[in-house]
Design an enzyme around this catalytic site. Structure first.
Site: not given
Length: 420
Positions: A70-74
Site C-alpha cells: 500500500r502507501s509504503a510504496t510512496k
C-alpha cells in the site's frame, strides 16, 4: 504461538522477536514478516502465519513471501525523483510545468516539483473518483490532475495526497526520464542492481498465486484480507474532527481516499501488474528494509546475516561493499522537513520531508532523524541514519490504521529500547 513464527534475531534483539509473536497472540496478526538491518548486518529476520487468512488451506508464510505494501510504496517511489535530481536530470525547485507543460493549467504554473513530493501541491482529490479501470490505465489520472485547479494555493499548506501522489510522480518521472515509467526506472536502477524483491508493477511471471515449492505450492505473493473489526484493544479512538472528516463523503479527507471508487481488488493480477506508485508496490520485509539500508549507505546485498538457520532464501540481506543510493546531500534533502503541522487531509499534525514521512506524533519512528513511509493497514518501511538502522514490516492482515498501526508501533517501541 511460537511455532507459527520462524526466523532469527541477533543477540540482544530477543525482545523484538517477542513483540512480533505477541502481534499474533494479542493484536490480530495472521500473516506478516519483519526485518531489521543495523550497521550492515541483518539483526532481525522473522516471518510467520499464513499467506491467505481467508483460506485455511493456504500455504504458510515463508522468508520470501511478498505482499502489497500500500502507501509504503510512496517511499520506494520517492527515491526515483531524488536519484534523477542527483544525476542532474530533475530540478526539485523547477515548476512541474517545465517537464509537463499541460500541468500549467488552472493556476498551477508555480507548483514546484518539491511541492509534489511534500504534499503541498493542493491536489489531494479529484473532481470525480476514477473507476479501477481508469485508475490503472496510466493516463486518466495524470490527465485529470493536469486540468484541475488546486484546492489551496500550492506551497502554502499541506494535505496527504493519498492516491494522487502516485499519478503526479508517475507522469513527472516519465517525462523527466525520457519516457521510462517510474516502475520500470525503479526496477532497472534500484531493485535489480541491489537484488531486491520490490516491484511497482509486478512482472507477469510472478503474477500467479503460487509457484512449485517442494511437495506443496508456495504462494510468492500473499493474499490481502479486507479490513475487519479489530479486537477491543486495537480500536482507534481518533478525535471527533478526524472521525467526522472520514465519515463525510464531501470532505477533502474522504475524497482523497476515495479517489478510486470502488476500491480495486488488491489480489487481482491486473491490479498487481499495474503501476500505482502511491499504493500498489509489492515486496518482502527483507527487501523493504534492505532498500532503506541502501538509501543511508549501510548496504543491501545478499547475506541474511542474522545467524544460522535464518530460513529459506538469501536475497536482500546486507553485504559490506554494497552500493549507497543517496549521497549525503540527497539524504539530507529527503529527510529535512518540508511540511509540518496541521494536515488538511489527515486532520492531525503530520511531518513530511521530500516524499517521506518523518518521525512525529502521526507516525512515531526510532527518533527525530528517522524517515520512511507507512502503508494504510499496517506495512512500514523506514531508516534511522543516526543509529544505522533500517526497518521493513509487511502484513496481509489489514487493520483500520492509516499512519500508525498498533502492531508496527509495538515493534518500533521495542526496537527503540534495544537500539537507543
Amino acid at each position: 504461538m511460537t511455532e507459527v513464527v520462524q526466523g532469527t534475531v541477533a543477540d540482544g534483539y530477543e525482545a523484538v522477536r517477542d513483540a512480533f509473536i505477541r502481534n499474533f497472540e494479542e493484536r490480530g496478526e495472521r500473516g506478516a514478516a519483519l526485518t531489521v538491518h543495523r550497521h550492515g548486518r541483518t539483526v532481525v529476520d522473522l516471518w510467520g502465519g499464513t499467506t491467505d487468512p481467508a483460506d485455511p488451506e493456504a500455504p504458510p508464510w515463508t522468508a520470501d513471501t511478498a505482499v502489497v505494501i500500500r502507501s509504503a510504496t510512496k517511499g520506494l517511489a520517492a527515491a526515483v525523483p531524488h536519484l534523477l535530481h542527483q544525476r542532474g536530470q530533475l530540478d526539485l525547485d523547477a515548476p512541474v510545468g517545465t517537464y509537463w507543460p499541460q500541468f500549467k493549467a488552472a493556476g498551477k504554473e508555480r507548483v514546484l516539483v518539491r511541492h509534489l513530493l511534500s504534499h503541498r501541491a493542493g491536489l489531494p482529490a479529484l473532481p470525480e473518483p476514477l473507476t479501477p479501470e481508469q485508475a490503472l490505465d496510466g493516463v486518466t489520472g495524470p490527465r485529470t490532475l493536469a486540468a484541475q485547479a488546486p484546492a489551496w494555493q500550492p506551497g502554502t499548506a499541506h494535505g496527504y495526497h493519498a492516491h494522487t501522489y502516485g499519478w503526479l510522480l508517475a507522469e513527472l518521472v516519465g517525462r523527466a526520464s525520457g519516457g521510462r515509467s517510474l516502475g520500470r526506472w525503479f526496477a532497472e536502477e534500484i531493485a535489480t542492481p541491489l537484488g531486491l524483491d520490490l516491484w511497482i508493477g509486478l512482472p507477469p511471471h510472478l503474477a500467479a498465486a503460487g509457484a512449485p515449492g517442494g511437495t506443496q505450492r508456495v504462494a510468492r505473493v500473499a493474499e490481502m484480507t479486507a479490513p475487519a473489526p479489530e479486537p477491543g484493544a486495537l480500536r482507534l479512538r481518533p478525535k471527533r474532527a478526524v472521525t467526522d472528516a472520514y465519515a463525510d463523503p464531501r470532505s477533502l479527507t474522504r475524497r482523497a481516499f476515495d479517489a478510486l471508487t470502488p476500491r480495486p481488488d488488491e489480489n487481482d493480477p491486473a491490479y498487481r501488474a499495474a503501476e500505482l506508485p502511491a499504493a500498489n508496490g509489492i515486496g518482502t520485509a527483507r527487501s523493504l528494509s534492505a532498500f532503506y539500508a541502501a538509501l543511508i549507505g549501510t548496504g543491501a546485498g545478499t547475506d541474511t546475516g542474522a545467524g544460522a538457520g535464518a530460513g529459506a532464501g538469501t536475497r536482500a540481506g546486507v553485504s559490506r561493499g554494497a552500493r549507497r543510493l543517496f549521497t549525503p546531500a540527497t539524504l539530507t534533502q529527503a529527510r529535512s522537513e518540508e511540511s509540518g503541522g496541521p494536515d488538511r487531509v489527515l486532520i492531525v499534525n503530520t511531518s513530511f520531508g521530500l516524499g517521506y514521512m518523518l518521525h512525529g506524533s502521526a507516525c512515531p519512528l526510532l527518533g527525530p532523524g528517522s524517515f520512511g513511509h507507512p502503508g494504510r493497514g499496517g506495512s512500514l518501511g523506514f531508516a534511522d541514519p543516526e543509529s544505522g538502522t533500517s526497518f521493513g514490516y509487511v502484513t496481509n492482515t489489514l487493520h483500520r490504521s492509516v499512519t500508525s498501526d498498533p502492531r508496527t508501533q509495538a515493534l518500533v517501541r521495542t526496537l527503540r529500547t534495544v537500539v537507543r
